[in-house]
Design a protein around this motif. Structure first.
Motif, PDB file in Angstrom:
ATOM      1  N   ASP A  84     -63.641 115.780 -38.166  1.00 35.33           N
ATOM      2  CA  ASP A  84     -64.333 114.752 -37.118  1.00 35.33           C
ATOM      3  C   ASP A  84     -63.578 113.166 -36.905  1.00 35.33           C
ATOM      4  OD1 ASP A  84     -66.558 116.126 -36.280  1.00 35.33           O
ATOM      5  OD2 ASP A  84     -67.781 115.159 -36.950  1.00 35.33           O
ATOM      6  N   ALA A  85     -62.356 113.221 -37.791  1.00 36.75           N
ATOM      7  CA  ALA A  85     -61.571 112.366 -37.571  1.00 36.75           C
ATOM      8  C   ALA A  85     -60.461 113.144 -36.621  1.00 36.75           C
ATOM      9  CB  ALA A  85     -60.194 112.459 -38.734  1.00 36.75           C
ATOM     10  N   VAL A  86     -60.172 113.954 -36.089  1.00 34.03           N
ATOM     11  CA  VAL A  86     -59.459 114.465 -35.051  1.00 34.03           C
ATOM     12  C   VAL A  86     -59.976 114.497 -34.130  1.00 34.03           C
ATOM     13  CG1 VAL A  86     -57.998 116.292 -34.005  1.00 34.03           C
ATOM     14  CG2 VAL A  86     -57.167 115.755 -36.484  1.00 34.03           C
ATOM     15  N   ARG A  87     -61.827 114.933 -33.979  1.00 29.46           N
ATOM     16  CA  ARG A  87     -62.211 115.185 -33.007  1.00 29.46           C
ATOM     17  C   ARG A  87     -62.255 113.672 -32.260  1.00 29.46           C
ATOM     18  NH1 ARG A  87     -65.764 120.004 -35.625  1.00 29.46           N
ATOM     19  NH2 ARG A  87     -64.255 121.538 -35.025  1.00 29.46           N
ATOM     20  N   VAL A  88     -62.527 112.815 -32.893  1.00 32.33           N
ATOM     21  CA  VAL A  88     -63.222 111.360 -32.619  1.00 32.33           C
ATOM     22  C   VAL A  88     -62.128 110.473 -32.522  1.00 32.33           C
ATOM     23  CG1 VAL A  88     -65.266 109.828 -33.433  1.00 32.33           C
ATOM     24  CG2 VAL A  88     -65.956 112.052 -33.814  1.00 32.33           C
ATOM     25  N   SER A 118     -48.678 112.890 -39.682  1.00 28.43           N
ATOM     26  CA  SER A 118     -47.683 113.818 -39.138  1.00 28.43           C
ATOM     27  C   SER A 118     -47.754 114.157 -37.719  1.00 28.43           C
ATOM     28  CB  SER A 118     -47.964 115.089 -39.489  1.00 28.43           C
ATOM     29  OG  SER A 118     -47.288 116.193 -39.436  1.00 28.43           O
ATOM     30  N   THR A 119     -46.305 114.334 -37.593  1.00 24.95           N
ATOM     31  CA  THR A 119     -45.738 114.721 -36.403  1.00 24.95           C
ATOM     32  C   THR A 119     -45.970 116.336 -36.396  1.00 24.95           C
ATOM     33  OG1 THR A 119     -43.680 115.413 -36.591  1.00 24.95           O
ATOM     34  CG2 THR A 119     -44.028 112.970 -35.896  1.00 24.95           C
ATOM     35  N   ASP A 120     -46.352 117.047 -36.767  1.00 26.03           N
ATOM     36  CA  ASP A 120     -46.646 118.340 -36.687  1.00 26.03           C
ATOM     37  C   ASP A 120     -47.823 118.566 -36.131  1.00 26.03           C
ATOM     38  OD1 ASP A 120     -47.251 121.032 -37.357  1.00 26.03           O
ATOM     39  OD2 ASP A 120     -47.009 121.100 -38.986  1.00 26.03           O
ATOM     40  N   LEU A 121     -48.114 119.474 -34.592  1.00 29.88           N
ATOM     41  CA  LEU A 121     -49.765 119.313 -34.056  1.00 29.88           C
ATOM     42  C   LEU A 121     -50.005 120.638 -34.435  1.00 29.88           C
ATOM     43  CD1 LEU A 121     -47.736 117.334 -30.740  1.00 29.88           C
ATOM     44  CD2 LEU A 121     -50.170 116.882 -32.685  1.00 29.88           C
ATOM     45  N   THR A 122     -49.102 121.682 -34.682  1.00 30.50           N
ATOM     46  CA  THR A 122     -50.350 122.383 -35.662  1.00 30.50           C
ATOM     47  C   THR A 122     -51.221 122.941 -35.223  1.00 30.50           C
ATOM     48  OG1 THR A 122     -49.399 123.325 -37.335  1.00 30.50           O
ATOM     49  CG2 THR A 122     -48.523 123.842 -35.587  1.00 30.50           C
ATOM     50  N   GLY A 123     -52.180 121.808 -36.107  1.00 31.63           N
ATOM     51  CA  GLY A 123     -53.299 121.403 -36.828  1.00 31.63           C
ATOM     52  C   GLY A 123     -55.134 120.470 -35.279  1.00 31.63           C
ATOM     53  N   LEU A 124     -53.511 120.578 -34.473  1.00 32.26           N
ATOM     54  CA  LEU A 124     -55.185 119.661 -33.578  1.00 32.26           C
ATOM     55  C   LEU A 124     -55.508 120.524 -32.991  1.00 32.26           C
ATOM     56  CD1 LEU A 124     -54.724 117.364 -31.739  1.00 32.26           C
ATOM     57  CD2 LEU A 124     -52.950 117.692 -30.534  1.00 32.26           C
ATOM     58  N   GLY A 129     -56.402 118.225 -39.030  1.00 32.29           N
ATOM     59  CA  GLY A 129     -55.871 117.190 -39.649  1.00 32.29           C
ATOM     60  C   GLY A 129     -56.329 116.133 -40.138  1.00 32.29           C
ATOM     61  N   SER A 130     -55.764 115.089 -41.556  1.00 29.92           N
ATOM     62  CA  SER A 130     -56.305 113.972 -41.255  1.00 29.92           C
ATOM     63  C   SER A 130     -56.374 112.295 -40.367  1.00 29.92           C
ATOM     64  CB  SER A 130     -55.300 114.151 -42.777  1.00 29.92           C
ATOM     65  OG  SER A 130     -54.031 113.446 -42.258  1.00 29.92           O
ATOM     66  N   TYR A 131     -56.926 111.587 -41.927  1.00 31.99           N
ATOM     67  CA  TYR A 131     -57.635 110.664 -40.713  1.00 31.99           C
ATOM     68  C   TYR A 131     -55.536 109.798 -40.463  1.00 31.99           C
ATOM     69  CZ  TYR A 131     -58.718 105.572 -40.607  1.00 31.99           C
ATOM     70  OH  TYR A 131     -58.626 104.727 -40.174  1.00 31.99           O
ATOM     71  N   SER A 132     -54.701 109.631 -41.272  1.00 33.32           N
ATOM     72  CA  SER A 132     -53.534 109.148 -41.237  1.00 33.32           C
ATOM     73  C   SER A 132     -53.112 110.097 -39.800  1.00 33.32           C
ATOM     74  CB  SER A 132     -52.863 109.598 -42.273  1.00 33.32           C
ATOM     75  OG  SER A 132     -53.108 108.285 -43.274  1.00 33.32           O
ATOM     76  N   ASP A 133     -53.630 111.126 -40.136  1.00 27.67           N
ATOM     77  CA  ASP A 133     -52.727 112.326 -38.400  1.00 27.67           C
ATOM     78  C   ASP A 133     -52.973 111.545 -37.260  1.00 27.67           C
ATOM     79  OD1 ASP A 133     -51.004 113.763 -40.370  1.00 27.67           O
ATOM     80  OD2 ASP A 133     -52.937 115.546 -40.356  1.00 27.67           O
ATOM     81  N   SER A 134     -54.085 111.439 -37.548  1.00 24.76           N
ATOM     82  CA  SER A 134     -55.269 111.336 -35.833  1.00 24.76           C
ATOM     83  C   SER A 134     -54.753 109.562 -35.603  1.00 24.76           C
ATOM     84  CB  SER A 134     -56.795 111.494 -36.730  1.00 24.76           C
ATOM     85  OG  SER A 134     -57.161 109.990 -37.123  1.00 24.76           O
ATOM     86  N   LYS A 135     -54.596 108.768 -36.753  1.00 22.61           N
ATOM     87  CA  LYS A 135     -54.107 107.829 -36.675  1.00 22.61           C
ATOM     88  C   LYS A 135     -53.023 107.417 -35.442  1.00 22.61           C
ATOM     89  CE  LYS A 135     -58.566 105.678 -36.393  1.00 22.61           C
ATOM     90  NZ  LYS A 135     -59.520 105.017 -35.329  1.00 22.61           N
ATOM     91  N   ARG A 219     -45.035 115.799 -25.944  1.00 22.94           N
ATOM     92  CA  ARG A 219     -45.989 117.059 -27.052  1.00 22.94           C
ATOM     93  C   ARG A 219     -47.425 117.037 -27.091  1.00 22.94           C
ATOM     94  NH1 ARG A 219     -44.661 118.323 -31.574  1.00 22.94           N
ATOM     95  NH2 ARG A 219     -43.768 116.788 -32.621  1.00 22.94           N
ATOM     96  N   LEU A 220     -47.650 116.034 -27.084  1.00 23.34           N
ATOM     97  CA  LEU A 220     -49.223 115.396 -28.085  1.00 23.34           C
ATOM     98  C   LEU A 220     -50.084 115.692 -26.738  1.00 23.34           C
ATOM     99  CD1 LEU A 220     -50.648 113.969 -29.961  1.00 23.34           C
ATOM    100  CD2 LEU A 220     -50.789 112.001 -29.133  1.00 23.34           C
ATOM    101  N   LEU A 221     -48.995 114.888 -25.384  1.00 20.80           N
ATOM    102  CA  LEU A 221     -50.101 114.089 -24.395  1.00 20.80           C
ATOM    103  C   LEU A 221     -50.358 116.275 -23.393  1.00 20.80           C
ATOM    104  CD1 LEU A 221     -48.372 111.499 -22.141  1.00 20.80           C
ATOM    105  CD2 LEU A 221     -50.334 111.786 -23.980  1.00 20.80           C
ATOM    106  N   MET A 222     -49.589 116.733 -23.588  1.00 16.31           N
ATOM    107  CA  MET A 222     -49.680 118.269 -23.355  1.00 16.31           C
ATOM    108  C   MET A 222     -50.784 118.725 -24.271  1.00 16.31           C
ATOM    109  SD  MET A 222     -46.049 121.173 -22.878  1.00 16.31           S
ATOM    110  CE  MET A 222     -45.162 119.700 -21.527  1.00 16.31           C
ATOM    111  N   GLU A 223     -50.365 119.043 -25.737  1.00 21.40           N
ATOM    112  CA  GLU A 223     -51.563 119.488 -26.370  1.00 21.40           C
ATOM    113  C   GLU A 223     -52.805 119.096 -25.949  1.00 21.40           C
ATOM    114  OE1 GLU A 223     -51.440 122.362 -29.119  1.00 21.40           O
ATOM    115  OE2 GLU A 223     -49.850 121.818 -28.197  1.00 21.40           O
TER     116      GLU A 223
END
Length: 233
Positions: A84-88, A118-124, A129-135, A219-223
């Motif tokens: 949910d961290a990434v989703r929300v 992390s800038t690794d978006l493979t988990g998106l 991703g973690s809370y830190s990733d989502s932020k 990359r983020l917007l495309m993903e």
């Protein structure tokens, strides 16, 4: 007076933000996951939707559009643990931004913990991703939006580690100070910088370098567009 939409306004910082804005005479539309969680009070309007569910998130954005163009949208809703961290924290703000009428001001809640993201978006796609990733990702989204739409300014806010249900009773920062920056950004006529700021307690700071990396932003917007099926206008 301003028309303002605050996501995740049933408790904590979101409720404090909405209540402060309403007390100042602004027209506030609040949001909650379910009708039962809507905060008590006299609000200009309400929006229901579980922001961990992309379908409900899109519907929430469409419901918000019924109130017209907002002067400010405060993306406050948050979750601490995956998925949910990434989703929300990341996907929902992106979807709401994509489907809602572009407001005059966009305000995204970040966190000092974005610096460990992390800038690794493979988990998106799987929201792994973690809370830190989502932020980090939502901070980069904010920076990407800061020059994208004419007539819309954008800022990210680190409210501090405050004693909310998510932050925990032992959180060291001041709860009242936790909502003041976003209410100020939503309503103050002149803010410097006009757009693209990363704020903590009324002062700008430098976010993690990745947040302002235009290649990472692209990359983020495309993903996000690919996994949601909703491109950013």
């Amino acid at each position: 007076m301003a028309l303002i939409f605050v996501t995740g306004s049933s408790t904590g910082l979101g409720l404090n933000t909405a209540a402060a804005l309403s007390a100042d005479g602004h027209d506030v539309v609040v949001h909650a996951r379910t009708t039962a969680r809507l905060p008590h009070g006299t609000w200009y309007g309400t929006v229901i939707g579980d922001l961990s569910d992309p379908v409900q998130t899109v519907r929430a954005g469409q419901s918000a559009n019924e109130y017209g163009r907002f002067d400010a949208v405060i993306h406050n809703a948050g979750a601490l643990h995956p998925p949910d961290a990434v989703r929300v924290n990341t996907i929902a703000p992106y979807l709401l931004t994509a489907v809602m009428i572009a407001p005059a001001r966009l305000i995204y809640l970040s966190s000092s913990m974005h610096r460990g993201g992390s800038t690794d978006l493979t988990g998106l796609p799987s929201a792994a991703g973690s809370y830190s990733d989502s932020k980090l990702w939502v901070t980069a989204l904010s920076a990407a939006m800061s020059t994208r739409w004419s007539g819309t300014t954008t800022h990210a806010v680190d409210p501090g580690w405050v004693p909310t249900r998510m932050g925990g009773a032992g959180a060291p920062d001041d709860l009242t100070e936790g909502h003041r920056t976003q209410t100020w950004l939503a309503t103050t006529p002149d803010v410097t910088p006009v757009t693209g700021g990363y704020w903590h307690h009324h002062h700008t700071q430098h976010p993690a370098a990745a947040a302002n990396d235009t290649r990472f932003q692209a990359r983020l917007l495309m993903e996000l567009g690919d996994i949601t099926g909703v491109p950013l206008p």
